[in-house]
Design a protein around this motif. Structure first.
Motif, PDB file in Angstrom:
ATOM      1  N   VAL A 172      10.400  -3.458  -0.370  1.00  0.00           N
ATOM      2  CA  VAL A 172       9.414  -3.806  -1.393  1.00  0.00           C
ATOM      3  C   VAL A 172       8.036  -3.974  -0.747  1.00  0.00           C
ATOM      4  O   VAL A 172       7.892  -4.639   0.277  1.00  0.00           O
ATOM      5  CB  VAL A 172       9.819  -5.109  -2.108  1.00  0.00           C
ATOM      6  N   GLY A 173       7.047  -3.355  -1.338  1.00  0.00           N
ATOM      7  CA  GLY A 173       5.677  -3.424  -0.838  1.00  0.00           C
ATOM      8  C   GLY A 173       5.247  -2.194  -0.070  1.00  0.00           C
ATOM      9  O   GLY A 173       4.046  -1.928   0.059  1.00  0.00           O
ATOM     10  N   THR A 174       6.203  -1.408   0.435  1.00  0.00           N
ATOM     11  CA  THR A 174       5.820  -0.232   1.214  1.00  0.00           C
ATOM     12  C   THR A 174       5.274   0.887   0.330  1.00  0.00           C
ATOM     13  O   THR A 174       4.410   1.652   0.762  1.00  0.00           O
ATOM     14  CB  THR A 174       6.998   0.295   2.051  1.00  0.00           C
ATOM     15  N   GLY A 175       5.770   0.972  -0.900  1.00  0.00           N
ATOM     16  CA  GLY A 175       5.204   1.954  -1.819  1.00  0.00           C
ATOM     17  C   GLY A 175       3.755   1.629  -2.120  1.00  0.00           C
ATOM     18  O   GLY A 175       2.886   2.512  -2.118  1.00  0.00           O
ATOM     19  N   ALA A 176       3.494   0.349  -2.382  1.00  0.00           N
ATOM     20  CA  ALA A 176       2.123  -0.094  -2.654  1.00  0.00           C
ATOM     21  C   ALA A 176       1.210   0.154  -1.465  1.00  0.00           C
ATOM     22  O   ALA A 176       0.041   0.532  -1.621  1.00  0.00           O
ATOM     23  CB  ALA A 176       2.130  -1.576  -3.029  1.00  0.00           C
TER      24      ALA A 176
ATOM     25  N   VAL B 133      10.757  -3.587  -7.935  1.00  0.00           N
ATOM     26  CA  VAL B 133      10.529  -2.274  -7.335  1.00  0.00           C
ATOM     27  C   VAL B 133       9.049  -1.964  -7.470  1.00  0.00           C
ATOM     28  O   VAL B 133       8.486  -2.069  -8.568  1.00  0.00           O
ATOM     29  CB  VAL B 133      11.356  -1.186  -8.055  1.00  0.00           C
ATOM     30  N   ASP B 134       8.385  -1.632  -6.363  1.00  0.00           N
ATOM     31  CA  ASP B 134       6.995  -1.188  -6.468  1.00  0.00           C
ATOM     32  C   ASP B 134       6.991   0.334  -6.467  1.00  0.00           C
ATOM     33  O   ASP B 134       7.584   0.968  -5.600  1.00  0.00           O
ATOM     34  CB  ASP B 134       6.109  -1.762  -5.363  1.00  0.00           C
ATOM     35  N   ALA B 135       6.352   0.906  -7.479  1.00  0.00           N
ATOM     36  CA  ALA B 135       6.394   2.364  -7.667  1.00  0.00           C
ATOM     37  C   ALA B 135       5.051   2.901  -8.132  1.00  0.00           C
ATOM     38  O   ALA B 135       4.946   3.501  -9.211  1.00  0.00           O
ATOM     39  CB  ALA B 135       7.484   2.729  -8.669  1.00  0.00           C
ATOM     40  N   PRO B 136       3.978   2.696  -7.349  1.00  0.00           N
ATOM     41  CA  PRO B 136       2.695   3.283  -7.732  1.00  0.00           C
ATOM     42  C   PRO B 136       2.771   4.798  -7.719  1.00  0.00           C
ATOM     43  O   PRO B 136       3.633   5.385  -7.051  1.00  0.00           O
ATOM     44  CB  PRO B 136       1.734   2.756  -6.660  1.00  0.00           C
TER      45      PRO B 136
END
Length: 264
Positions: free
Chosen positions: A155-159, A112-115
């Motif tokens: 995955v990757g859209t948060g980043a 999970v990408d969660a910046p």
């Protein structure tokens, strides 16, 4: 997940430490690791290596400085992750690096990408804005400890959204700093300019440019704008990046200090 889920938090910098403290305060079993051991003071369970930290963790959170650091740490822990574990990367590294670390993970590990958007005080208060990509349903109770969650898609859209947002903010703060520089050239009173900016469409950026309790270092802003500039033809981002990297003596200062440096 429940309160018996074991959490590993890797990276106790200015943002990571208050986030990890929120995990501990919520009652989750928590193991932490940081490259500089002194920053782990006050935590009960401190691992000597990233691999030791994650070996029995149900959820691993990484909050590291840049893509190289995340690749290095994920590469070191990939073989130590518990089957079925979830890896949450809260660092600001851009979508390309997120997909690179995804390729390092064994089958069965959920990434999970969660910046996060927000400053140190917001991290301590649990008032961050999280931009979350990937299958985060299982870890929502944990993510919500840190603030408001915006689900962004795969995955990757948060980043990716984080780079879009932070690039606009850093460029905007530089624009406000340049406005003060121009006002000085015209001999306008600072209070007049400040009041006028605060009631203009630039109000939010003007507030950030005057912040005194935030800590987003110039060197990290330069890194984030560089990630944006590498993703497309962004002449403004490139110009701002060049300006940021020229302030070597100010690299550890908050970006609000750009106003001072533009005017000097």
């Amino acid at each position: 997940m429940d309160k018996n889920s074991k959490i590993a938090f890797l990276g106790l910098g200015s943002m990571g430490a208050p986030m990890a403290r929120r995990v501990a305060a919520a009652g989750y079993p928590l193991t932490v690791w940081n490259r500089s051991a002194g920053k782990s003071d006050g935590f009960a369970d401190v691992a000597g290596t990233p691999g030791q930290a994650v070996s029995d963790a149900d959820v691993v959170i990484t909050m590291l400085s840049d893509p190289a650091a995340v690749r290095e740490v994920v590469g070191a822990i990939a073989g130590e992750l518990k089957p079925g574990a979830v890896l949450i990367d809260a660092s600001t590294i851009g979508p390309e690096a997120v997909h690179e670390i995804a390729a390092l993970l064994p089958a069965g590990i959920t990434l999970v990408d969660a910046p996060v958007m927000g400053s140190v005080d917001k991290a301590a208060a649990g008032e961050l804005n999280l931009l979350v990509g990937g299958d985060a349903d299982k870890v929502m109770p944990l993510l919500e400890l840190f603030g408001t969650v915006r689900r962004t898609g795969a995955v990757g859209t948060g980043a990716a959204l984080k780079i879009v947002m932070i690039n606009a903010i850093v460029n905007g703060v530089a624009l406000v700093a340049e406005a003060y520089q121009l006002a000085d050239a015209y001999g306008l009173p600072e209070d007049l300019v400040k009041q006028s900016l605060s009631t203009s469409p630039l109000a939010g950026l003007a507030t950030r440019a005057a912040a005194e309790n935030a800590f987003y270092q110039v060197k990290l802003a330069a890194k984030d704008v560089d990630l944006a500039a590498r993703a497309g033809d962004l002449p403004i981002a490139r110009a701002v990046h060049d300006r940021l990297t020229s302030y070597s003596e100010a690299s550890d200062e908050d970006i609000a200090q750009l106003v001072k440096h533009f005017r000097s």
